[in-house]
Design a protein around this motif. Structure first.
Motif, mmCIF file in Angstrom:
data_model
loop_
_atom_site.group_PDB
_atom_site.id
_atom_site.type_symbol
_atom_site.label_atom_id
_atom_site.label_comp_id
_atom_site.label_asym_id
_atom_site.label_seq_id
_atom_site.Cartn_x
_atom_site.Cartn_y
_atom_site.Cartn_z
ATOM 1 N N VAL A 33 36.193 29.692 41.962
ATOM 2 C CA VAL A 33 36.183 29.899 40.515
ATOM 3 C C VAL A 33 36.904 28.765 39.790
ATOM 4 O O VAL A 33 36.510 28.356 38.704
ATOM 5 N N VAL A 64 36.798 34.171 44.450
ATOM 6 C CA VAL A 64 36.488 35.571 44.733
ATOM 7 C C VAL A 64 35.929 35.684 46.145
ATOM 8 O O VAL A 64 35.045 34.910 46.537
ATOM 9 N N LEU A 80 39.959 38.838 43.968
ATOM 10 C CA LEU A 80 40.351 37.535 43.429
ATOM 11 C C LEU A 80 41.526 37.026 44.242
ATOM 12 O O LEU A 80 42.515 37.751 44.448
ATOM 13 N N ALA A 136 42.964 41.685 39.603
ATOM 14 C CA ALA A 136 41.566 41.533 39.189
ATOM 15 C C ALA A 136 41.467 41.165 37.720
ATOM 16 O O ALA A 136 40.568 40.417 37.309
ATOM 17 N N ALA A 139 40.945 37.524 36.174
ATOM 18 C CA ALA A 139 39.654 36.832 36.155
ATOM 19 C C ALA A 139 39.115 36.636 34.757
ATOM 20 O O ALA A 139 38.311 35.735 34.514
ATOM 21 N N SER A 140 39.530 37.470 33.814
ATOM 22 C CA SER A 140 39.024 37.378 32.443
ATOM 23 C C SER A 140 39.941 36.591 31.524
ATOM 24 O O SER A 140 39.673 36.488 30.325
ATOM 25 N N ASP A 142 41.307 32.983 30.891
ATOM 26 C CA ASP A 142 41.082 31.598 31.288
ATOM 27 C C ASP A 142 42.386 30.833 31.471
ATOM 28 O O ASP A 142 42.559 30.114 32.463
ATOM 29 N N LEU A 145 44.164 32.068 34.679
ATOM 30 C CA LEU A 145 43.504 31.563 35.884
ATOM 31 C C LEU A 145 43.920 30.128 36.174
ATOM 32 O O LEU A 145 44.180 29.753 37.323
ATOM 33 N N LYS A 346 35.725 23.484 37.073
ATOM 34 C CA LYS A 346 35.105 24.804 36.962
ATOM 35 C C LYS A 346 33.691 24.701 37.529
ATOM 36 O O LYS A 346 32.764 24.261 36.856
#
Length: 347
Positions: A33, A64, A80, A136, A139-140, A142, A145, A346
């Protein structure tokens, strides 16, 4: 699938390669990811460390889990995860001691026969001993991450340097190197309680991040002039702890020169150049300790992860250029000419 390979110095390509697959029951396959380009990747790019034509490259990634081997107990498809830059079995004496980089069954991503992190997916040996599960919900987010990606190498490496330098509450620390690792060393020193942090660097965009991360002073000089400047800032004594994050003869000489008598140098710059720069007689006479080496970041992730998750530390500013896989060759060029600090990928 597509992945980054190095064909020759200054020849980075994104090519079709075989899809990763489970080879042993302890393997997992991780869909990437986030990945990035490391300053140490540049030594291969510049031809200063040998690589075979077509060899995979890249050692920092999170992603993932797509598939887990029959003996993998800690992970399942959909999890993740972040991967430290070295895989390890998690069971040997070295792993038990927190020195995962010396695991006899371990290895570096991008070594001959292994997958590199700069691609669409990676086969992970010894998944249970290597990977670390992430929430988890990250993951949403940015920014989060990106910050978590730093756990794969630069954040843990900066921390390793700070630990080697003996950083403690109230101490004065100097950081040689304004790359991503040096900047993370500033952050680590601040986190460990250093009262004064002197960052050595000449690039304003980088020293601005150093100040954001906790640097109290910036020294733009190099060589003997840098030693004089740090000595002046510290009343002639030097720093209790010095983080060396470059790896050249000059940078090591500077580190010794700015260390306080009885101080410590934590070195994590990958050595390259004509010599070590060490004067053992001077270090002996001044009681200067030297500790460091390849950072066992797998040992540090559990300690650092909570602080990244709650925002106590945020290393994401070290990533100042974002590319997709097709942009990876240009990303290497940008880091090589220092127009980028650290390139985020990315896929």
């Amino acid at each position: 699938m597509r992945a980054t390979v190095i064909q020759a110095p200054h020849d980075i390509r994104v090519e079709e390669v075989a899809d990763p697959e489970i080879r042993r029951a302890t393997d997992a396959v991780v869909r990437v990811v986030r990945a990035c380009v490391c300053g140490s990747d540049l030594w291969a790019y510049r031809g200063e460390s040998a690589r075979q034509p077509g060899q995979r490259i890249g050692h920092e990634f999170l992603g993932v889990v797509e598939e887990a081997g029959a003996e993998v107990r800690g992970f399942a498809p959909g999890d993740l995860v972040v991967a430290p830059f070295v895989w390890s079995d998690g069971n040997c004496a070295y792993c038990a001691e927190g020195l995962h980089t010396s695991c006899p069954q371990g290895g570096f991503w991008g070594s001959v026969g292994s997958d590199g992190g700069q691609g669409e997916a990676v086969r992970v040996p010894f998944a249970d001993g290597t990977l670390v599960k992430l929430p988890a919900g990250a993951a949403s987010d940015d920014r989060l991450l990106t910050a978590l990606l730093a756990l794969s190498d630069v954040l843990g490496t900066g921390h390793h340097a700070a630990v080697g330098a003996g950083v403690r509450p109230g101490s004065t620390v100097a950081v040689v190197g304004d790359g991503a690792v040096g900047l993370c060393g500033v952050m680590a020193a601040k986190r460990l309680g250093a009262e004064r942090i002197i960052a050595l660097g000449r690039h304003t965009a980088r020293t601005d991040i150093a100040r954001l991360f906790g640097a109290t002073d910036v020294v733009a000089e190099r060589g003997g002039a840098a030693v004089d400047a740090v000595r002046e800032l510290t009343g002639g004594e030097g720093a209790h702890g010095v983080i060396e994050a470059v790896g050249t003869e000059q940078s090591m000489r500077t580190a010794v020169g700015i260390a306080r008598d009885g101080g410590s140098i934590g070195y994590v710059g990958v050595p390259h150049g004509s010599g070590t720069g060490l004067d053992l007689g001077e270090m002996f006479n001044r009681n200067i300790a030297l500790r460091g080496g390849v950072a066992p970041v797998r040992a540090y992730i559990p300690e650092l992860l909570p602080d990244v998750l709650d925002g106590t530390i945020d290393p994401s500013p070290v990533f100042d250029l974002t590319v997709d896989l097709d942009g990876v060759p240009a990303g290497y060029e940008a880091m090589d000419d220092r127009s980028a600090l650290k390139v985020l990928i990315k896929p």
